[in-house]
Scaffold this motif. Structure first.
Motif, PDB file in Angstrom:
ATOM      1  N   ALA A  13       0.838  -1.199   0.000  1.00 16.59           N
ATOM      2  CA  ALA A  13       0.000   0.000   0.000  1.00 16.59           C
ATOM      3  C   ALA A  13       0.874   1.251   0.000  1.00 16.59           C
ATOM      4  CB  ALA A  13      -0.923   0.000   1.220  1.00 16.59           C
ATOM      5  N   GLY A  14       0.471   2.225  -0.792  1.00 11.13           N
ATOM      6  CA  GLY A  14       1.198   3.479  -0.845  1.00 11.13           C
ATOM      7  C   GLY A  14       2.344   3.503  -1.830  1.00 11.13           C
ATOM      8  N   SER A  15       2.598   2.365  -2.507  1.00 11.27           N
ATOM      9  CA  SER A  15       3.739   2.319  -3.418  1.00 11.27           C
ATOM     10  C   SER A  15       3.556   3.229  -4.620  1.00 11.27           C
ATOM     11  CB  SER A  15       3.985   0.882  -3.885  1.00 11.27           C
ATOM     12  OG  SER A  15       2.890   0.418  -4.646  1.00 11.27           O
ATOM     13  N   TRP A  16       2.303   3.650  -4.888  1.00 13.27           N
ATOM     14  CA  TRP A  16       2.063   4.459  -6.081  1.00 13.27           C
ATOM     15  C   TRP A  16       2.649   5.849  -5.955  1.00 13.27           C
ATOM     16  CZ3 TRP A  16       1.126   1.283  -9.593  1.00 13.27           C
ATOM     17  CH2 TRP A  16       0.476   0.099  -9.284  1.00 13.27           C
ATOM     18  N   ALA A  17       2.931   6.269  -4.742  1.00 15.91           N
ATOM     19  CA  ALA A  17       3.504   7.603  -4.565  1.00 15.91           C
ATOM     20  C   ALA A  17       4.900   7.698  -5.175  1.00 15.91           C
ATOM     21  CB  ALA A  17       3.564   7.956  -3.082  1.00 15.91           C
ATOM     22  N   THR A  18       5.588   6.576  -5.228  1.00 13.29           N
ATOM     23  CA  THR A  18       6.939   6.565  -5.779  1.00 13.29           C
ATOM     24  C   THR A  18       7.006   5.881  -7.131  1.00 13.29           C
ATOM     25  OG1 THR A  18       7.448   4.490  -4.633  1.00 13.29           O
ATOM     26  CG2 THR A  18       7.927   6.525  -3.461  1.00 13.29           C
ATOM     27  N   GLY A  19       5.872   5.360  -7.605  1.00 13.80           N
ATOM     28  CA  GLY A  19       5.848   4.702  -8.905  1.00 13.80           C
ATOM     29  C   GLY A  19       6.371   3.280  -8.864  1.00 13.80           C
ATOM     30  N   GLY A  20       6.650   2.746  -7.688  1.00 12.67           N
ATOM     31  CA  GLY A  20       7.175   1.390  -7.593  1.00 12.67           C
ATOM     32  C   GLY A  20       6.087   0.357  -7.731  1.00 12.67           C
ATOM     33  N   HIS A  21       6.491  -0.909  -7.883  1.00  9.00           N
ATOM     34  CA  HIS A  21       5.502  -1.984  -7.970  1.00  9.00           C
ATOM     35  C   HIS A  21       5.895  -3.178  -7.132  1.00  9.00           C
ATOM     36  CE1 HIS A  21       8.274  -3.812 -10.905  1.00  9.00           C
ATOM     37  NE2 HIS A  21       8.396  -2.590 -11.362  1.00  9.00           N
ATOM     38  N   ASP A  22       7.020  -3.082  -6.408  1.00  9.02           N
ATOM     39  CA  ASP A  22       7.412  -4.079  -5.412  1.00  9.02           C
ATOM     40  C   ASP A  22       7.436  -5.499  -5.959  1.00  9.02           C
ATOM     41  OD1 ASP A  22       7.685  -2.104  -3.454  1.00  9.02           O
ATOM     42  OD2 ASP A  22       5.577  -2.247  -2.889  1.00  9.02           O
ATOM     43  N   GLY A  23       7.771  -5.649  -7.207  1.00  7.24           N
ATOM     44  CA  GLY A  23       7.884  -6.976  -7.787  1.00  7.24           C
ATOM     45  C   GLY A  23       6.570  -7.601  -8.187  1.00  7.24           C
ATOM     46  N   ALA A  24       5.443  -6.934  -7.942  1.00  9.76           N
ATOM     47  CA  ALA A  24       4.142  -7.481  -8.329  1.00  9.76           C
ATOM     48  C   ALA A  24       3.955  -7.334  -9.833  1.00  9.76           C
ATOM     49  CB  ALA A  24       3.021  -6.764  -7.588  1.00  9.76           C
ATOM     50  N   PRO A  25       3.268  -8.273 -10.475  1.00 11.05           N
ATOM     51  CA  PRO A  25       3.091  -8.201 -11.926  1.00 11.05           C
ATOM     52  C   PRO A  25       1.984  -7.242 -12.331  1.00 11.05           C
ATOM     53  CG  PRO A  25       1.951 -10.118 -11.088  1.00 11.05           C
ATOM     54  CD  PRO A  25       2.640  -9.491  -9.903  1.00 11.05           C
ATOM     55  N   LEU A  26       1.975  -6.929 -13.602  1.00 11.85           N
ATOM     56  CA  LEU A  26       0.864  -6.221 -14.229  1.00 11.85           C
ATOM     57  C   LEU A  26      -0.105  -7.281 -14.741  1.00 11.85           C
ATOM     58  CD1 LEU A  26      -0.531  -3.684 -15.415  1.00 11.85           C
ATOM     59  CD2 LEU A  26       0.960  -3.938 -17.416  1.00 11.85           C
ATOM     60  N   LEU A  27      -1.342  -7.232 -14.295  1.00 14.67           N
ATOM     61  CA  LEU A  27      -2.338  -8.238 -14.663  1.00 14.67           C
ATOM     62  C   LEU A  27      -3.125  -7.775 -15.886  1.00 14.67           C
ATOM     63  CD1 LEU A  27      -3.720  -9.039 -11.084  1.00 14.67           C
ATOM     64  CD2 LEU A  27      -1.879 -10.206 -12.323  1.00 14.67           C
ATOM     65  N   VAL A  52      10.294  -2.352 -14.897  1.00 12.50           N
ATOM     66  CA  VAL A  52       8.879  -2.453 -15.246  1.00 12.50           C
ATOM     67  C   VAL A  52       8.359  -3.803 -14.775  1.00 12.50           C
ATOM     68  CG1 VAL A  52       9.049  -0.913 -17.233  1.00 12.50           C
ATOM     69  CG2 VAL A  52       9.392  -3.368 -17.546  1.00 12.50           C
ATOM     70  N   PRO A  53       7.079  -3.902 -14.485  1.00 12.14           N
ATOM     71  CA  PRO A  53       6.544  -5.176 -13.993  1.00 12.14           C
ATOM     72  C   PRO A  53       6.475  -6.244 -15.080  1.00 12.14           C
ATOM     73  CG  PRO A  53       4.767  -3.587 -14.290  1.00 12.14           C
ATOM     74  CD  PRO A  53       6.046  -2.840 -14.504  1.00 12.14           C
ATOM     75  N   GLU A  54       6.567  -7.478 -14.648  1.00  9.69           N
ATOM     76  CA  GLU A  54       6.291  -8.598 -15.542  1.00  9.69           C
ATOM     77  C   GLU A  54       4.793  -8.612 -15.837  1.00  9.69           C
ATOM     78  OE1 GLU A  54       6.827 -13.485 -15.674  1.00  9.69           O
ATOM     79  OE2 GLU A  54       7.212 -12.363 -13.834  1.00  9.69           O
ATOM     80  N   VAL A  55       4.425  -9.183 -16.960  1.00 14.47           N
ATOM     81  CA  VAL A  55       3.021  -9.231 -17.370  1.00 14.47           C
ATOM     82  C   VAL A  55       2.486 -10.639 -17.171  1.00 14.47           C
ATOM     83  CG1 VAL A  55       1.420  -8.989 -19.311  1.00 14.47           C
ATOM     84  CG2 VAL A  55       3.281  -7.345 -19.009  1.00 14.47           C
ATOM     85  N   VAL A  56       1.330 -10.732 -16.534  1.00 18.21           N
ATOM     86  CA  VAL A  56       0.639 -12.006 -16.332  1.00 18.21           C
ATOM     87  C   VAL A  56      -0.778 -11.862 -16.874  1.00 18.21           C
ATOM     88  CG1 VAL A  56      -0.269 -13.646 -14.646  1.00 18.21           C
ATOM     89  CG2 VAL A  56       2.021 -12.677 -14.332  1.00 18.21           C
ATOM     90  N   ALA A  57      -1.161 -12.728 -17.783  1.00 22.40           N
ATOM     91  CA  ALA A  57      -2.501 -12.682 -18.378  1.00 22.40           C
ATOM     92  C   ALA A  57      -3.404 -13.719 -17.728  1.00 22.40           C
ATOM     93  CB  ALA A  57      -2.424 -12.941 -19.878  1.00 22.40           C
ATOM     94  N   GLY A 181     -14.307 -24.948 -10.966  1.00 21.52           N
ATOM     95  CA  GLY A 181     -14.937 -24.997  -9.663  1.00 21.52           C
ATOM     96  C   GLY A 181     -14.069 -24.523  -8.520  1.00 21.52           C
ATOM     97  N   SER A 182     -12.803 -24.257  -8.747  1.00 13.34           N
ATOM     98  CA  SER A 182     -11.930 -23.745  -7.691  1.00 13.34           C
ATOM     99  C   SER A 182     -11.513 -22.320  -8.014  1.00 13.34           C
ATOM    100  CB  SER A 182     -10.690 -24.632  -7.533  1.00 13.34           C
ATOM    101  OG  SER A 182      -9.911 -24.609  -8.707  1.00 13.34           O
ATOM    102  N   ASP A 183     -11.260 -21.551  -6.965  1.00 18.39           N
ATOM    103  CA  ASP A 183     -10.886 -20.145  -7.118  1.00 18.39           C
ATOM    104  C   ASP A 183      -9.412 -19.939  -6.788  1.00 18.39           C
ATOM    105  OD1 ASP A 183     -13.462 -19.559  -7.787  1.00 18.39           O
ATOM    106  OD2 ASP A 183     -14.016 -18.731  -5.831  1.00 18.39           O
ATOM    107  N   THR A 184      -8.777 -19.079  -7.577  1.00 15.70           N
ATOM    108  CA  THR A 184      -7.417 -18.644  -7.308  1.00 15.70           C
ATOM    109  C   THR A 184      -7.423 -17.127  -7.178  1.00 15.70           C
ATOM    110  OG1 THR A 184      -6.443 -20.469  -8.569  1.00 15.70           O
ATOM    111  CG2 THR A 184      -5.047 -18.562  -8.182  1.00 15.70           C
ATOM    112  N   VAL A 185      -6.734 -16.612  -6.176  1.00 17.20           N
ATOM    113  CA  VAL A 185      -6.614 -15.177  -5.995  1.00 17.20           C
ATOM    114  C   VAL A 185      -5.249 -14.743  -6.520  1.00 17.20           C
ATOM    115  CG1 VAL A 185      -6.549 -13.278  -4.347  1.00 17.20           C
ATOM    116  CG2 VAL A 185      -8.171 -15.150  -4.017  1.00 17.20           C
ATOM    117  N   VAL A 186      -5.252 -13.843  -7.488  1.00 17.03           N
ATOM    118  CA  VAL A 186      -4.017 -13.371  -8.117  1.00 17.03           C
ATOM    119  C   VAL A 186      -3.886 -11.879  -7.847  1.00 17.03           C
ATOM    120  CG1 VAL A 186      -2.699 -13.292 -10.260  1.00 17.03           C
ATOM    121  CG2 VAL A 186      -4.414 -15.070  -9.930  1.00 17.03           C
ATOM    122  N   ARG A 187      -2.708 -11.438  -7.414  1.00 20.72           N
ATOM    123  CA  ARG A 187      -2.497 -10.036  -7.077  1.00 20.72           C
ATOM    124  C   ARG A 187      -1.488  -9.401  -8.015  1.00 20.72           C
ATOM    125  NH1 ARG A 187      -3.023 -12.569  -1.950  1.00 20.72           N
ATOM    126  NH2 ARG A 187      -4.827 -11.781  -0.806  1.00 20.72           N
TER     127      ARG A 187
END
Length: 470
Positions: A13-27, A52-57, A181-187
């Motif tokens: 949370a708050g990483s947008w102030a610095t433009g960072g993405h903390d290793g999280a991908p772009l979904l 730049v973030p890695e891309v995950v589709a 029938g199963s759920d996955t949570v992707v961030r």
């Protein structure tokens, strides 16, 4: 059953102030051309040292599904309506990442050509034959093969399933993906909505006499019934044009097109019109009225010149101006189609009706979680409307004012340029989107980029990063 993906860390949370993405991908929702273009550009930029973030589709079917036969949007034999040279890297202007004279910018463009259409043909060993044949337009099947080749080459990662919910999560997004029938949570740090979404026509399809786009292509891939000799097609865009061409030339059927305008207009394809697709630098200098007229003239409710030239060979295609207000099937007999135009209503009769008016551009609002829905309403100043969302899209093709980027390239034409919803400027699209995650990247209205001042290595060090395609 539900579980959380451990592959993709949550954004802080708050990483947008610095433009960072903390290793999280772009979904990205959908593994089509936009997702693949983003994955290619991300790979090239990361190899050059950009953070730049890695891309995950997230894809419910397969890579480039809408370009393959049997998936509901084509029979695979239809020809591409855009020049194939307008590929994943076009227009190959990488000045988002530095000044035009910077060797790094030229190097990025050169690296991108390795993922281009001609690069694909060179890899297949068919480039010379394509040139000798006069550079013919590829079929949708061939284009899907190119997209799949580029996705593999870029190591695009995909999560299989259907997105059921998209929710803001601190400084990023959290997707709930259902598969079997199963759920996955992707961030991820940001979210791109691509693809047309589910079809949403103007009439109710019954799967027999009244079909939506998917119904038609699934039927046409098998065999069109003999009794369907006269077909009414609702819509006058490229989706409708492909269907009309298939009916008239592929199956020798009589076709009546119901178009909201006076006739079946051709898409504008002059160098002057195409310039705004390849380089929308001065797009926002145009008045709003001129932008709307330009989009109508060149991209909305128009057939490509390729389709128009093909249809000139048939005497079995006619049109009726107006809007369809309802259909009345009569069992196994003809369908009555009620058309309204100029305050008057008339009725057409057809053996088969195909609604080719496309999908709902705001379909993504149905999957937003409560926090995301409230944030979007706050950013727009009220409930989401098509015009409201279009006006709120900024230079990174994201809605302004949200706590985490929601990129909507399919709705960016009015505010940012006509090429972003289609295949006309995929390279520029990927630059715009990824620039949201690099503080020193240059956008159209921003200051010149100073990527090398931000610690990005010089162009010569690209080779030191290792092979891009390893």
């Amino acid at each position: 059953m539900s579980h959380t993906s451990t592959l993709f860390p949550a954004a802080t949370a708050g990483s947008w102030a610095t433009g960072g993405h903390d290793g999280a991908p772009l979904l990205v929702i959908g593994a089509g051309p936009k997702a693949i273009a983003l994955a290619v550009k991300s790979r090239v930029l990361r190899a050059a040292g950009f953070d730049v973030p890695e891309v995950v589709a997230v894809e419910r079917d397969c890579t480039a599904a809408n370009w393959r036969e049997g998936r509901g949007w084509t029979n695979g034999r239809q020809r591409l309506g855009t020049l194939p040279e307008k590929d994943l890297g076009f227009p190959y202007d990488c000045t988002t990442w530095g000044d035009s004279g910077d060797p790094l910018v030229a190097e990025l463009a050169q690296r991108m050509t390795g993922f281009g259409w001609t690069g694909h043909l060179l890899d297949l060993g068919t480039y010379a034959r394509w040139i000798d044949r006069g550079r013919p337009q590829p079929s949708h099947r061939e284009w899907a093969a190119y997209l799949e080749w580029a996705a593999r080459r870029a190591d695009l990662r995909t999560v299989t399933g259907e997105v059921r919910r998209a929710e803001l999560d601190g400084g990023g997004w959290e997707l709930t993906v259902e598969d079997g029938g199963s759920d996955t949570v992707v961030r991820g740090c940001g979210l791109v909505v691509s693809g047309p979404g589910p079809t949403a026509g103007v009439v109710t399809a019954d799967g027999t006499r009244v079909l939506d786009t998917g119904d038609f292509w699934r039927l046409a891939t098998r065999e069109l019934p003999v009794w369907a000799q006269h077909v009414v097609v609702i819509g006058a865009g490229e989706t409708a044009g492909s269907i009309v061409r298939e009916l008239a030339l592929g199956h020798d059927r009589r076709v009546t097109v119901v178009t909201p305008r006076a006739t079946l207009y051709s898409r504008g394809e002059s160098p002057f019109e195409n310039r705004y697709y390849s380089d929308p630098t001065s797009w926002t200098d145009l008045t709003e009225a001129d932008r709307l007229e330009f989009i109508r003239r060149t991209d909305r409710a128009v057939f490509s010149q390729d389709v128009q030239n093909d249809l000139a060979e048939s005497a079995e295609v006619s049109w009726e101006p107006g809007r369809v207000v309802g259909t009345r099937p009569s069992g196994t007999g003809p369908v009555s189609v009620d058309v309204s135009y100029g305050g008057r209503q008339r009725t057409l009769h057809a053996d088969l009706v195909v609604d080719a008016t496309g999908g709902d551009p705001l379909w993504f609002t149905d999957i937003l979680g409560p926090r995301a829905d409230e944030a979007l309403r706050s950013a727009l100043g009220g409930a989401a409307s098509l015009r409201g969302v279009e006006r709120a899209i900024g230079t990174t093709l994201a809605v302004d004012g949200l706590p985490a980027p929601l990129h909507l390239p399919n709705l960016a034409a009015f505010a940012q340029g006509p090429g972003f919803p289609n295949l006309s400027s995929l390279g520029l699209l990927s630059d715009r989107v990824l620039s949201a995650y690099v503080p020193f990247a240059r956008t159209e209205n921003g200051s010149p980029a100073a990527a090398h001042e931000a610690g990005v290595p010089a162009a010569a060090s690209l080779a030191d990063q290792g092979a891009l395609h390893r």
